[in-house]
Design a protein around this motif. Structure first.
Motif, PDB file in Angstrom:
ATOM      1  N   PRO A 245       0.827  -1.210   0.000  1.00 49.42           N
ATOM      2  CA  PRO A 245       0.000   0.000   0.000  1.00 49.42           C
ATOM      3  C   PRO A 245       0.860   1.258   0.000  1.00 49.42           C
ATOM      4  O   PRO A 245       2.038   1.237   0.355  1.00 49.42           O
ATOM      5  N   THR A 246       0.259   2.338  -0.390  1.00 54.15           N
ATOM      6  CA  THR A 246       0.982   3.592  -0.451  1.00 54.15           C
ATOM      7  C   THR A 246       1.427   4.015   0.946  1.00 54.15           C
ATOM      8  O   THR A 246       0.618   4.077   1.874  1.00 54.15           O
ATOM      9  N   GLY A 247       2.711   4.296   1.107  1.00 50.31           N
ATOM     10  CA  GLY A 247       3.247   4.717   2.393  1.00 50.31           C
ATOM     11  C   GLY A 247       3.633   3.583   3.315  1.00 50.31           C
ATOM     12  O   GLY A 247       4.127   3.824   4.416  1.00 50.31           O
ATOM     13  N   ALA A 248       3.435   2.340   2.912  1.00 52.96           N
ATOM     14  CA  ALA A 248       3.773   1.194   3.772  1.00 52.96           C
ATOM     15  C   ALA A 248       5.257   0.880   3.654  1.00 52.96           C
ATOM     16  O   ALA A 248       5.878   1.103   2.623  1.00 52.96           O
ATOM     17  N   ASN A 249       5.813   0.368   4.746  1.00 55.34           N
ATOM     18  CA  ASN A 249       7.220  -0.006   4.771  1.00 55.34           C
ATOM     19  C   ASN A 249       7.410  -1.391   4.175  1.00 55.34           C
ATOM     20  O   ASN A 249       6.520  -2.241   4.234  1.00 55.34           O
ATOM     21  N   LYS A 250       8.597  -1.631   3.635  1.00 53.70           N
ATOM     22  CA  LYS A 250       8.906  -2.933   3.061  1.00 53.70           C
ATOM     23  C   LYS A 250       9.263  -3.960   4.117  1.00 53.70           C
ATOM     24  O   LYS A 250       9.275  -5.149   3.841  1.00 53.70           O
ATOM     25  N   THR A 251       9.574  -3.523   5.309  1.00 51.06           N
ATOM     26  CA  THR A 251       9.888  -4.422   6.409  1.00 51.06           C
ATOM     27  C   THR A 251       8.843  -4.284   7.506  1.00 51.06           C
ATOM     28  O   THR A 251       8.179  -3.245   7.613  1.00 51.06           O
ATOM     29  N   ARG A 252       8.718  -5.314   8.311  1.00 48.36           N
ATOM     30  CA  ARG A 252       7.745  -5.277   9.401  1.00 48.36           C
ATOM     31  C   ARG A 252       8.222  -4.345  10.510  1.00 48.36           C
ATOM     32  O   ARG A 252       9.398  -4.314  10.840  1.00 48.36           O
ATOM     33  N   GLY A 253       7.292  -3.604  11.066  1.00 43.72           N
ATOM     34  CA  GLY A 253       7.608  -2.678  12.134  1.00 43.72           C
ATOM     35  C   GLY A 253       7.647  -3.364  13.480  1.00 43.72           C
ATOM     36  O   GLY A 253       7.473  -4.590  13.607  1.00 43.72           O
TER      37      GLY A 253
ATOM     38  N   PHE B  88       4.449  -9.477  18.385  1.00 42.18           N
ATOM     39  CA  PHE B  88       3.782 -10.759  18.630  1.00 42.18           C
ATOM     40  C   PHE B  88       4.762 -11.918  18.496  1.00 42.18           C
ATOM     41  O   PHE B  88       4.745 -12.854  19.301  1.00 42.18           O
ATOM     42  N   PHE B  89       5.598 -11.863  17.471  1.00 48.28           N
ATOM     43  CA  PHE B  89       6.611 -12.907  17.310  1.00 48.28           C
ATOM     44  C   PHE B  89       7.609 -12.891  18.466  1.00 48.28           C
ATOM     45  O   PHE B  89       8.012 -13.950  18.965  1.00 48.28           O
ATOM     46  N   THR B  90       8.001 -11.688  18.919  1.00 43.65           N
ATOM     47  CA  THR B  90       8.981 -11.592  20.006  1.00 43.65           C
ATOM     48  C   THR B  90       8.417 -12.152  21.304  1.00 43.65           C
ATOM     49  O   THR B  90       9.080 -12.932  22.010  1.00 43.65           O
ATOM     50  N   ILE B  91       7.201 -11.782  21.639  1.00 46.20           N
ATOM     51  CA  ILE B  91       6.590 -12.245  22.894  1.00 46.20           C
ATOM     52  C   ILE B  91       6.378 -13.759  22.859  1.00 46.20           C
ATOM     53  O   ILE B  91       6.720 -14.483  23.805  1.00 46.20           O
ATOM     54  N   GLY B  92       5.821 -14.261  21.761  1.00 43.15           N
ATOM     55  CA  GLY B  92       5.586 -15.698  21.659  1.00 43.15           C
ATOM     56  C   GLY B  92       6.877 -16.501  21.668  1.00 43.15           C
ATOM     57  O   GLY B  92       6.974 -17.543  22.329  1.00 43.15           O
ATOM     58  N   GLY B  93       7.886 -16.010  20.946  1.00 43.65           N
ATOM     59  CA  GLY B  93       9.166 -16.709  20.922  1.00 43.65           C
ATOM     60  C   GLY B  93       9.833 -16.746  22.283  1.00 43.65           C
ATOM     61  O   GLY B  93      10.416 -17.766  22.676  1.00 43.65           O
ATOM     62  N   CYS B  94       9.753 -15.636  23.021  1.00 40.58           N
ATOM     63  CA  CYS B  94      10.352 -15.610  24.359  1.00 40.58           C
ATOM     64  C   CYS B  94       9.609 -16.529  25.320  1.00 40.58           C
ATOM     65  O   CYS B  94      10.238 -17.188  26.165  1.00 40.58           O
ATOM     66  N   CYS B  95       8.289 -16.603  25.201  1.00 38.86           N
ATOM     67  CA  CYS B  95       7.533 -17.517  26.071  1.00 38.86           C
ATOM     68  C   CYS B  95       7.904 -18.971  25.795  1.00 38.86           C
ATOM     69  O   CYS B  95       8.115 -19.765  26.724  1.00 38.86           O
TER      70      CYS B  95
ATOM     71  N   LEU C 172       7.362  -5.949  27.878  1.00 44.81           N
ATOM     72  CA  LEU C 172       7.815  -4.601  28.237  1.00 44.81           C
ATOM     73  C   LEU C 172       8.688  -4.008  27.136  1.00 44.81           C
ATOM     74  O   LEU C 172       8.536  -2.829  26.769  1.00 44.81           O
ATOM     75  N   TYR C 173       9.587  -4.810  26.594  1.00 37.37           N
ATOM     76  CA  TYR C 173      10.463  -4.317  25.531  1.00 37.37           C
ATOM     77  C   TYR C 173       9.657  -3.905  24.300  1.00 37.37           C
ATOM     78  O   TYR C 173       9.926  -2.862  23.681  1.00 37.37           O
ATOM     79  N   SER C 174       8.670  -4.703  23.942  1.00 38.45           N
ATOM     80  CA  SER C 174       7.865  -4.387  22.766  1.00 38.45           C
ATOM     81  C   SER C 174       7.034  -3.124  22.985  1.00 38.45           C
ATOM     82  O   SER C 174       6.927  -2.278  22.089  1.00 38.45           O
ATOM     83  N   VAL C 175       6.444  -2.992  24.167  1.00 37.38           N
ATOM     84  CA  VAL C 175       5.642  -1.791  24.455  1.00 37.38           C
ATOM     85  C   VAL C 175       6.508  -0.544  24.420  1.00 37.38           C
ATOM     86  O   VAL C 175       6.142   0.482  23.820  1.00 37.38           O
ATOM     87  N   PHE C 176       7.668  -0.599  25.077  1.00 31.64           N
ATOM     88  CA  PHE C 176       8.563   0.560  25.062  1.00 31.64           C
ATOM     89  C   PHE C 176       9.051   0.866  23.643  1.00 31.64           C
ATOM     90  O   PHE C 176       9.142   2.031  23.245  1.00 31.64           O
TER      91      PHE C 176
END
Length: 212
Positions: A64-72, A78-85, A138-142
């Motif tokens: 889409p217009t203005g979207a980044n090519k990489t995930r923000g 979600f991947f970080t929290i699930g992977g750490c758990c 906490l890391y993801s929220v910050f």
């Protein structure tokens, strides 16, 4: 007689080819010799497609217009929290087995010993999964909050989020605990930022050495 049959069969084949759309004009080698092929790629012997149309020099996905090519950071949260758990649960399970075998080494192999080992494994797995999951949350929220405030995505967000995560995670341990947590978060996030940019750092240093 043979010539008439061959001409009749050829006309019949040409008629069928024209009827089903497969009839193509036949050219002799002499006629094809004068056709210029400059600037043209050879056609595939199996498909009547120019290979130049099969080469994709652009991205395969339409963004889409203005979207980044990489995930923000929000998508990666979600991947970080699930992977750490999952990582915490696996590490806690291994540690629980080690602790269970150590604490019950004086007991014979029986059902009470198996139950006690299972209880220790369950407690350790849940504890480590909760700990690492909380740190990742906490890391993801910050990280998301700092990115929204600054309006930019760079390594400063990573280091700041890691430092604040360590400080808040150890906030119940007093000022010294907050300081130690902040330093630990700063060291870990700084090491991660250095690792992710190692190629750029080594590339810039090698290019500068060539200049001098």
């Amino acid at each position: 007689m043979d010539n008439s049959n061959s001409q009749g069969s050829g006309g019949f084949k040409a008629g069928l080819g024209n009827l089903f759309g497969g009839g193509a004009p036949e050219y002799s080698n002499t006629e094809l010799a004068g056709v210029p092929l400059t600037g043209m790629s050879p056609l595939s012997p199996y498909l009547n497609v120019d290979p130049r149309y099969l080469v994709q020099d652009t991205d395969e996905f339409i963004l889409p217009t203005g979207a980044n090519k990489t995930r923000g950071r929000f998508e990666l949260a979600f991947f970080t929290i699930g992977g750490c758990c999952i990582t915490g649960a696996a590490f806690g399970t291994i540690n629980g087995v080690r602790m269970g075998l150590k604490e019950t080494r004086d007991m014979a192999w029986s059902k009470p010993r198996n139950v006690q080992i299972l209880n220790i494994v369950t407690r350790q797995g849940a504890s480590w999964a909760n700990t690492l999951g909380s740190v990742a949350l906490l890391y993801s929220v910050f990280g998301v909050a700092i990115e929204k405030v600054r309006g930019a995505e760079d390594d400063i967000n990573t280091v700041a989020a890691g430092t604040l995560t360590g400080m808040l995670f150890k906030s119940t341990s007093g000022l010294r605990g907050v300081a130690r947590g902040g330093l630990a978060g700063l060291a870990l996030s700084g090491a991660y930022a250095l690792y992710s940019n190692w190629d750029n750092i080594t590339g810039s240093s090698s290019s500068s050495s060539r200049l001098y």
